[in-house]
Design a protein around this motif. Sequence first.
Motif, PDB file in Angstrom:
ATOM      1  N   VAL A  20      -1.285 -39.484 -43.065  1.00  0.00           N
ATOM      2  CA  VAL A  20      -0.726 -40.694 -43.681  1.00  0.00           C
ATOM      3  C   VAL A  20      -1.523 -41.923 -43.254  1.00  0.00           C
ATOM      4  CG1 VAL A  20       1.310 -42.181 -43.834  1.00  0.00           C
ATOM      5  CG2 VAL A  20       1.567 -39.686 -43.902  1.00  0.00           C
ATOM      6  N   PHE A  21      -1.837 -42.028 -41.977  1.00  0.00           N
ATOM      7  CA  PHE A  21      -2.636 -43.150 -41.485  1.00  0.00           C
ATOM      8  C   PHE A  21      -3.985 -43.203 -42.198  1.00  0.00           C
ATOM      9  CE2 PHE A  21      -5.634 -45.123 -38.512  1.00  0.00           C
ATOM     10  CZ  PHE A  21      -5.000 -46.332 -38.291  1.00  0.00           C
ATOM     11  N   GLU A  22      -4.664 -42.072 -42.284  1.00  0.00           N
ATOM     12  CA  GLU A  22      -5.971 -42.003 -42.950  1.00  0.00           C
ATOM     13  C   GLU A  22      -5.860 -42.398 -44.417  1.00  0.00           C
ATOM     14  OE1 GLU A  22     -10.110 -41.507 -43.109  1.00  0.00           O
ATOM     15  OE2 GLU A  22      -8.778 -41.622 -41.373  1.00  0.00           O
ATOM     16  N   ALA A  23      -4.774 -42.004 -45.065  1.00  0.00           N
ATOM     17  CA  ALA A  23      -4.582 -42.349 -46.477  1.00  0.00           C
ATOM     18  C   ALA A  23      -4.482 -43.850 -46.689  1.00  0.00           C
ATOM     19  CB  ALA A  23      -3.336 -41.661 -47.031  1.00  0.00           C
ATOM     20  N   PHE A  24      -3.956 -44.575 -45.709  1.00  0.00           N
ATOM     21  CA  PHE A  24      -3.826 -46.026 -45.853  1.00  0.00           C
ATOM     22  C   PHE A  24      -5.056 -46.803 -45.437  1.00  0.00           C
ATOM     23  CE2 PHE A  24       0.644 -45.127 -46.386  1.00  0.00           C
ATOM     24  CZ  PHE A  24       0.976 -46.035 -47.376  1.00  0.00           C
ATOM     25  N   ILE A  25      -5.918 -46.250 -44.598  1.00  0.00           N
ATOM     26  CA  ILE A  25      -7.092 -47.007 -44.165  1.00  0.00           C
ATOM     27  C   ILE A  25      -8.368 -46.595 -44.894  1.00  0.00           C
ATOM     28  CG2 ILE A  25      -6.111 -47.426 -41.887  1.00  0.00           C
ATOM     29  CD1 ILE A  25      -8.211 -45.384 -40.803  1.00  0.00           C
ATOM     30  N   ASN A  26      -8.367 -45.428 -45.514  1.00  0.00           N
ATOM     31  CA  ASN A  26      -9.567 -44.897 -46.163  1.00  0.00           C
ATOM     32  C   ASN A  26      -9.499 -45.136 -47.674  1.00  0.00           C
ATOM     33  OD1 ASN A  26     -11.625 -43.380 -47.274  1.00  0.00           O
ATOM     34  ND2 ASN A  26     -11.304 -41.629 -45.936  1.00  0.00           N
ATOM     35  N   PRO A  27     -10.354 -46.018 -48.211  1.00  0.00           N
ATOM     36  CA  PRO A  27     -10.285 -46.327 -49.636  1.00  0.00           C
ATOM     37  C   PRO A  27     -10.574 -45.130 -50.551  1.00  0.00           C
ATOM     38  CG  PRO A  27     -12.238 -47.322 -48.663  1.00  0.00           C
ATOM     39  CD  PRO A  27     -11.416 -46.754 -47.537  1.00  0.00           C
ATOM     40  N   GLU A  28     -11.287 -44.119 -50.053  1.00  0.00           N
ATOM     41  CA  GLU A  28     -11.514 -42.938 -50.881  1.00  0.00           C
ATOM     42  C   GLU A  28     -10.196 -42.235 -51.188  1.00  0.00           C
ATOM     43  OE1 GLU A  28     -14.500 -40.353 -49.307  1.00  0.00           O
ATOM     44  OE2 GLU A  28     -15.981 -41.949 -49.152  1.00  0.00           O
ATOM     45  N   LEU A  29      -9.233 -42.350 -50.305  1.00  0.00           N
ATOM     46  CA  LEU A  29      -7.910 -41.768 -50.523  1.00  0.00           C
ATOM     47  C   LEU A  29      -6.951 -42.767 -51.161  1.00  0.00           C
ATOM     48  CD1 LEU A  29      -7.534 -39.952 -47.083  1.00  0.00           C
ATOM     49  CD2 LEU A  29      -8.228 -38.947 -49.260  1.00  0.00           C
ATOM     50  N   LYS A  37      -9.948 -50.519 -56.301  1.00  0.00           N
ATOM     51  CA  LYS A  37     -11.242 -50.750 -55.655  1.00  0.00           C
ATOM     52  C   LYS A  37     -11.041 -51.358 -54.271  1.00  0.00           C
ATOM     53  CE  LYS A  37     -13.997 -51.619 -59.781  1.00  0.00           C
ATOM     54  NZ  LYS A  37     -14.787 -52.619 -60.502  1.00  0.00           N
ATOM     55  N   SER A  38     -11.974 -51.067 -53.377  1.00  0.00           N
ATOM     56  CA  SER A  38     -11.957 -51.628 -52.030  1.00  0.00           C
ATOM     57  C   SER A  38     -13.389 -51.845 -51.574  1.00  0.00           C
ATOM     58  CB  SER A  38     -11.261 -50.663 -51.067  1.00  0.00           C
ATOM     59  OG  SER A  38     -11.379 -51.133 -49.740  1.00  0.00           O
ATOM     60  N   THR A  39     -13.603 -52.883 -50.771  1.00  0.00           N
ATOM     61  CA  THR A  39     -14.945 -53.147 -50.255  1.00  0.00           C
ATOM     62  C   THR A  39     -15.234 -52.367 -48.988  1.00  0.00           C
ATOM     63  OG1 THR A  39     -14.141 -55.097 -49.076  1.00  0.00           O
ATOM     64  CG2 THR A  39     -15.077 -55.447 -51.281  1.00  0.00           C
ATOM     65  N   GLY A  40     -14.259 -51.580 -48.500  1.00  0.00           N
ATOM     66  CA  GLY A  40     -14.522 -50.774 -47.316  1.00  0.00           C
ATOM     67  C   GLY A  40     -13.263 -50.257 -46.663  1.00  0.00           C
ATOM     68  N   LYS A  41     -13.463 -49.516 -45.603  1.00  0.00           N
ATOM     69  CA  LYS A  41     -12.375 -48.924 -44.828  1.00  0.00           C
ATOM     70  C   LYS A  41     -11.740 -49.989 -43.933  1.00  0.00           C
ATOM     71  CE  LYS A  41     -11.518 -44.823 -42.019  1.00  0.00           C
ATOM     72  NZ  LYS A  41     -12.109 -43.590 -41.487  1.00  0.00           N
ATOM     73  N   LYS A  46     -12.455 -56.518 -39.345  1.00  0.00           N
ATOM     74  CA  LYS A  46     -13.241 -56.475 -40.569  1.00  0.00           C
ATOM     75  C   LYS A  46     -12.432 -57.039 -41.733  1.00  0.00           C
ATOM     76  CE  LYS A  46     -15.875 -53.188 -43.354  1.00  0.00           C
ATOM     77  NZ  LYS A  46     -16.209 -51.773 -43.533  1.00  0.00           N
ATOM     78  N   THR A  47     -13.076 -57.804 -42.588  1.00  0.00           N
ATOM     79  CA  THR A  47     -12.432 -58.331 -43.789  1.00  0.00           C
ATOM     80  C   THR A  47     -12.810 -57.454 -44.969  1.00  0.00           C
ATOM     81  OG1 THR A  47     -12.522 -60.594 -42.936  1.00  0.00           O
ATOM     82  CG2 THR A  47     -12.236 -60.328 -45.318  1.00  0.00           C
ATOM     83  N   ILE A  48     -11.804 -57.033 -45.718  1.00  0.00           N
ATOM     84  CA  ILE A  48     -12.059 -56.249 -46.927  1.00  0.00           C
ATOM     85  C   ILE A  48     -11.306 -56.868 -48.093  1.00  0.00           C
ATOM     86  CG2 ILE A  48     -12.420 -54.091 -45.663  1.00  0.00           C
ATOM     87  CD1 ILE A  48      -9.579 -53.383 -47.012  1.00  0.00           C
ATOM     88  N   ILE A  49     -11.681 -56.470 -49.289  1.00  0.00           N
ATOM     89  CA  ILE A  49     -11.008 -56.928 -50.502  1.00  0.00           C
ATOM     90  C   ILE A  49     -10.515 -55.706 -51.265  1.00  0.00           C
ATOM     91  CG2 ILE A  49     -11.305 -58.133 -52.705  1.00  0.00           C
ATOM     92  CD1 ILE A  49     -13.541 -59.762 -51.306  1.00  0.00           C
ATOM     93  N   TRP A  50      -9.238 -55.747 -51.654  1.00  0.00           N
ATOM     94  CA  TRP A  50      -8.665 -54.713 -52.519  1.00  0.00           C
ATOM     95  C   TRP A  50      -8.504 -55.290 -53.907  1.00  0.00           C
ATOM     96  CZ3 TRP A  50      -3.981 -53.193 -48.957  1.00  0.00           C
ATOM     97  CH2 TRP A  50      -4.439 -52.395 -47.913  1.00  0.00           C
ATOM     98  N   GLU A  51      -8.754 -54.489 -54.925  1.00  0.00           N
ATOM     99  CA  GLU A  51      -8.583 -54.927 -56.306  1.00  0.00           C
ATOM    100  C   GLU A  51      -7.682 -53.969 -57.050  1.00  0.00           C
ATOM    101  OE1 GLU A  51     -12.174 -55.834 -58.476  1.00  0.00           O
ATOM    102  OE2 GLU A  51     -13.220 -56.351 -56.627  1.00  0.00           O
TER     103      GLU A  51
END
Length: 54
Positions: A20-29, A37-41, A46-51
């Motif tokens: 469950v933790f991996e599913a929330f931090i890993n954009p591939e999941l 879309k996500s700019t990264g894990k 780290k700053t990321i952008i979700w779309e």
Amino acid sequence: MSSTIYVEAQMLIRKSIEDVFEAFINPELTTNFWFTKSTGKLEEGKTIIWEWEM
């Protein structure tokens, strides 16, 4: 007159804490069920952008 609104939601997830933790931090999941879309894990500092493309 005062009104109080109370909402509760629950979800049973039949996976390990690690999965469950991996599913929330890993954009591939996460892009399979949450955003498109996500700019990264997600990582500390780290700053990321979700779309969402809806």
